[in-house]
Scaffold this motif. Structure first.
Motif, PDB file in Angstrom:
ATOM      1  N   ALA A  97      96.246  61.778  96.516  1.00 37.76           N
ATOM      2  CA  ALA A  97      97.172  61.626  95.370  1.00 37.76           C
ATOM      3  C   ALA A  97      97.906  62.919  95.055  1.00 37.76           C
ATOM      4  O   ALA A  97      98.730  62.941  94.144  1.00 37.76           O
ATOM      5  CB  ALA A  97      96.393  61.162  94.146  1.00 37.76           C
ATOM      6  N   ASN A  98      97.605  63.984  95.802  1.00 36.64           N
ATOM      7  CA  ASN A  98      98.193  65.295  95.529  1.00 36.64           C
ATOM      8  C   ASN A  98      97.968  65.693  94.070  1.00 36.64           C
ATOM      9  O   ASN A  98      98.878  66.137  93.371  1.00 36.64           O
ATOM     10  CB  ASN A  98      99.693  65.292  95.845  1.00 36.64           C
ATOM     11  N   ALA A  99      96.728  65.530  93.618  1.00 38.57           N
ATOM     12  CA  ALA A  99      96.382  65.809  92.221  1.00 38.57           C
ATOM     13  C   ALA A  99      96.494  67.300  91.908  1.00 38.57           C
ATOM     14  O   ALA A  99      96.340  68.152  92.792  1.00 38.57           O
ATOM     15  CB  ALA A  99      94.971  65.327  91.928  1.00 38.57           C
ATOM     16  N   ASN A 100      96.753  67.595  90.642  1.00 39.53           N
ATOM     17  CA  ASN A 100      96.821  68.988  90.174  1.00 39.53           C
ATOM     18  C   ASN A 100      95.457  69.524  89.769  1.00 39.53           C
ATOM     19  O   ASN A 100      95.224  70.733  89.807  1.00 39.53           O
ATOM     20  CB  ASN A 100      97.781  69.094  88.991  1.00 39.53           C
ATOM     21  N   LEU A 101      94.557  68.620  89.350  1.00 39.25           N
ATOM     22  CA  LEU A 101      93.219  69.022  88.933  1.00 39.25           C
ATOM     23  C   LEU A 101      92.200  67.990  89.400  1.00 39.25           C
ATOM     24  O   LEU A 101      92.483  66.789  89.413  1.00 39.25           O
ATOM     25  CB  LEU A 101      93.115  69.139  87.403  1.00 39.25           C
ATOM     26  N   PHE A 102      91.008  68.474  89.738  1.00 44.04           N
ATOM     27  CA  PHE A 102      89.875  67.610  90.057  1.00 44.04           C
ATOM     28  C   PHE A 102      88.764  67.928  89.064  1.00 44.04           C
ATOM     29  O   PHE A 102      88.303  69.067  88.980  1.00 44.04           O
ATOM     30  CB  PHE A 102      89.388  67.859  91.484  1.00 44.04           C
ATOM     31  N   ILE A 103      88.340  66.935  88.277  1.00 39.29           N
ATOM     32  CA  ILE A 103      87.327  67.155  87.239  1.00 39.29           C
ATOM     33  C   ILE A 103      86.210  66.131  87.406  1.00 39.29           C
ATOM     34  O   ILE A 103      86.441  64.926  87.305  1.00 39.29           O
ATOM     35  CB  ILE A 103      87.945  67.047  85.834  1.00 39.29           C
ATOM     36  N   SER A 104      85.014  66.613  87.672  1.00 39.27           N
ATOM     37  CA  SER A 104      83.852  65.750  87.858  1.00 39.27           C
ATOM     38  C   SER A 104      82.913  65.920  86.664  1.00 39.27           C
ATOM     39  O   SER A 104      82.594  67.044  86.269  1.00 39.27           O
ATOM     40  CB  SER A 104      83.131  66.131  89.167  1.00 39.27           C
ATOM     41  N   ILE A 105      82.475  64.806  86.079  1.00 35.59           N
ATOM     42  CA  ILE A 105      81.699  64.837  84.843  1.00 35.59           C
ATOM     43  C   ILE A 105      80.275  64.334  85.093  1.00 35.59           C
ATOM     44  O   ILE A 105      80.079  63.244  85.639  1.00 35.59           O
ATOM     45  CB  ILE A 105      82.392  63.997  83.747  1.00 35.59           C
ATOM     46  N   HIS A 106      79.298  65.149  84.675  1.00 30.08           N
ATOM     47  CA  HIS A 106      77.884  64.877  84.939  1.00 30.08           C
ATOM     48  C   HIS A 106      77.036  65.214  83.713  1.00 30.08           C
ATOM     49  O   HIS A 106      77.533  65.741  82.715  1.00 30.08           O
ATOM     50  CB  HIS A 106      77.394  65.721  86.124  1.00 30.08           C
ATOM     51  N   CYS A 107      75.731  64.941  83.828  1.00 28.75           N
ATOM     52  CA  CYS A 107      74.735  65.380  82.851  1.00 28.75           C
ATOM     53  C   CYS A 107      73.606  66.082  83.598  1.00 28.75           C
ATOM     54  O   CYS A 107      73.288  65.735  84.738  1.00 28.75           O
ATOM     55  CB  CYS A 107      74.159  64.204  82.063  1.00 28.75           C
ATOM     56  N   ASN A 108      72.996  67.049  82.962  1.00 27.76           N
ATOM     57  CA  ASN A 108      71.977  67.887  83.562  1.00 27.76           C
ATOM     58  C   ASN A 108      70.575  67.379  83.248  1.00 27.76           C
ATOM     59  O   ASN A 108      70.388  66.534  82.357  1.00 27.76           O
ATOM     60  CB  ASN A 108      72.124  69.321  83.039  1.00 27.76           C
ATOM     61  N   SER A 109      69.563  67.948  83.933  1.00 28.76           N
ATOM     62  CA  SER A 109      68.163  67.672  83.593  1.00 28.76           C
ATOM     63  C   SER A 109      67.263  68.679  84.306  1.00 28.76           C
ATOM     64  O   SER A 109      67.637  69.233  85.345  1.00 28.76           O
ATOM     65  CB  SER A 109      67.752  66.249  83.993  1.00 28.76           C
ATOM     66  N   VAL A 110      66.101  68.918  83.726  1.00 24.33           N
ATOM     67  CA  VAL A 110      65.052  69.723  84.350  1.00 24.33           C
ATOM     68  C   VAL A 110      63.709  69.105  83.964  1.00 24.33           C
ATOM     69  O   VAL A 110      63.634  68.273  83.061  1.00 24.33           O
ATOM     70  CB  VAL A 110      65.092  71.206  83.893  1.00 24.33           C
ATOM     71  N   LYS A 111      62.653  69.511  84.649  1.00 27.37           N
ATOM     72  CA  LYS A 111      61.334  68.957  84.353  1.00 27.37           C
ATOM     73  C   LYS A 111      60.827  69.405  82.988  1.00 27.37           C
ATOM     74  O   LYS A 111      60.079  68.694  82.314  1.00 27.37           O
ATOM     75  CB  LYS A 111      60.356  69.351  85.455  1.00 27.37           C
ATOM     76  N   ASN A 112      61.216  70.618  82.566  1.00 22.73           N
ATOM     77  CA  ASN A 112      60.878  71.127  81.244  1.00 22.73           C
ATOM     78  C   ASN A 112      61.829  70.516  80.234  1.00 22.73           C
ATOM     79  O   ASN A 112      63.053  70.634  80.374  1.00 22.73           O
ATOM     80  CB  ASN A 112      60.988  72.654  81.243  1.00 22.73           C
ATOM     81  N   PHE A 113      61.332  69.873  79.203  1.00 25.88           N
ATOM     82  CA  PHE A 113      62.182  69.164  78.252  1.00 25.88           C
ATOM     83  C   PHE A 113      62.875  70.085  77.237  1.00 25.88           C
ATOM     84  O   PHE A 113      63.633  69.620  76.400  1.00 25.88           O
ATOM     85  CB  PHE A 113      61.375  68.106  77.491  1.00 25.88           C
ATOM     86  N   GLY A 114      62.635  71.375  77.291  1.00 25.06           N
ATOM     87  CA  GLY A 114      63.198  72.294  76.308  1.00 25.06           C
ATOM     88  C   GLY A 114      64.651  72.675  76.521  1.00 25.06           C
ATOM     89  O   GLY A 114      65.444  72.689  75.570  1.00 25.06           O
ATOM     90  N   PRO A 115      65.087  73.041  77.741  1.00 19.95           N
ATOM     91  CA  PRO A 115      66.453  73.553  77.948  1.00 19.95           C
ATOM     92  C   PRO A 115      67.524  72.593  77.467  1.00 19.95           C
ATOM     93  O   PRO A 115      67.387  71.377  77.555  1.00 19.95           O
ATOM     94  CB  PRO A 115      66.524  73.746  79.467  1.00 19.95           C
TER      95      PRO A 115
END
Length: 358
Positions: A97-115
């Motif tokens: 598409a000859n895009a000007n920006l590529f933006i990928s949206i995610h959510c994080n996680s770790v085994k420790n529930f604090g961060p």
């Protein structure tokens, strides 16, 4: 005389054609590829009943809602429902598409529930000091694809040493990516009152294969029950989507010109006061604002003559990239004046960054 007249007419005709071409280009839409992470058989993170693939998609669609009034912005998607899209195809859609920006949206996680906290990733110039766990987690979707060994030419997300084989982005794209990522993180912190883990560089395939500035946003930690509940709520998704949209619009203004209407008040605004501002006292216990002038792999001596007469200079060095900054203040309004002055001096892409006080 006849030759001169013919030549003049040819010149005028050529000039008109060139003007028409420029005008035609100026009417081209600003194209954004929004990539809602994961989907279908790839759920992403899942903690406390919160599913990453659902939150990523809902937030992505809300970003579009805030951009709809800008007729010169065109949004395309990798997915608009719960389907599995191979990782290799996501940047291909943007490139086609000859895009000007590529933006990928995610959510994080770790085994420790604090961060907790938001962070935004760009593709780096160096593979040193990288967070291998983040890189492996976001690249692991590759293993769900058919013929992944052929598609990714031996790259294995479970083997850190193969991360070294990813192609480095062009420096121009990196600078622009850092600019957009910093705007988004500033907006999350200042306007949405979210904790920030900063802008980071990681070897993520989905960014490496995109032929334009690209970022991967981690909205927060689903493993943190409180933050996960916020991101899973409609209110939380609206707040995060608004700040992403505002950053996109501000980025477009800097590089491609003004849009029709602002979505809302931006974190980084132009100011009419372009006189040189006075230095403010800085309290180390508060958030500190500085103005980033540029980012480069080259080391530049911090002298006023190298930065168009600006003083009060500083720099940081991380992952083979130097970031050059100007000014320092605890006052956001003062920071806006510093930004305006830096732009007046010739740093048209100067933007505000935040540093947490000691």
């Amino acid at each position: 005389m006849k030759f001169s007249t013919a030549l003049s007419l040819t010149f005028i005709f050529t000039a008109l054609l060139l003007c028409g071409s420029v005008l035609s280009q100026s009417k081209q839409p600003f194209i954004i590829l929004l990539d809602a992470g994961h989907g279908g058989k790839d759920p992403g993170n899942s903690y406390h009943g919160f599913k990453e693939k659902d939150i990523a998609l809902k937030t992505t669609l809300k970003v579009v809602k805030y951009l709809e009034s800008h007729k010169d912005i065109k949004v395309i998607y990798t997915r608009t429902n719960d389907v599995f899209i191979e990782l290799a195809n996501r940047p291909k859609i943007a490139n086609k598409a000859n895009a000007n920006l590529f933006i990928s949206i995610h959510c994080n996680s770790v085994k420790n529930f604090g961060p907790k906290g938001t962070e935004t990733f760009v593709m780096g110039l160096s593979r040193t000091d990288m967070n291998l766990e983040v890189a492996k987690a976001e690249n692991s979707v590759i293993l769900l694809e058919d013929n992944y060994k052929e598609t990714y030419k031996g790259f294995n997300p479970k083997e850190p040493e193969t991360l070294m084989g990813l192609t480095m982005m062009q420096e121009e794209n990196l600078n622009n990516s850092i600019n957009l990522a910093t705007k988004i993180q500033n907006n999350f912190t200042i306007n949405a009152n979210r904790s920030s883990r900063g802008v980071k560089q990681q070897p993520l395939w989905v960014l490496d294969a995109a032929g334009m500035p690209g970022i991967l946003i981690e909205l927060g930690f689903l493993s943190n029950k409180e933050e996960g509940a916020f991101l899973n709520s409609n209110e939380g998704q609206e707040k995060m989507a608004l700040q992403i949209a505002n950053a996109i619009i501000d980025y477009k203004k800097e590089y491609y010109g003004d849009s029709q209407n602002d979505v809302a008040s931006h974190t980084i605004n132009q100011t009419s006061n372009t006189e040189k501002p006075a230095k403010s006292d800085v309290d180390d216990n508060q958030t500190i604002y500085k103005i980033q002038l540029s980012a480069s792999s080259k080391k530049i001596k911090l002298t006023s003559s190298n930065f168009k007469g600006l003083d009060k200079l500083s720099k940081t060095y991380s992952n083979s990239v130097y970031k050059y900054m100007y000014g320092e203040t605890n006052d956001l309004e003062e920071a806006k004046k510093l930004q305006a002055y830096a732009r007046k001096k010739g740093f048209s892409d100067a933007f505000i960054i935040t540093i947490q006080g000691k």
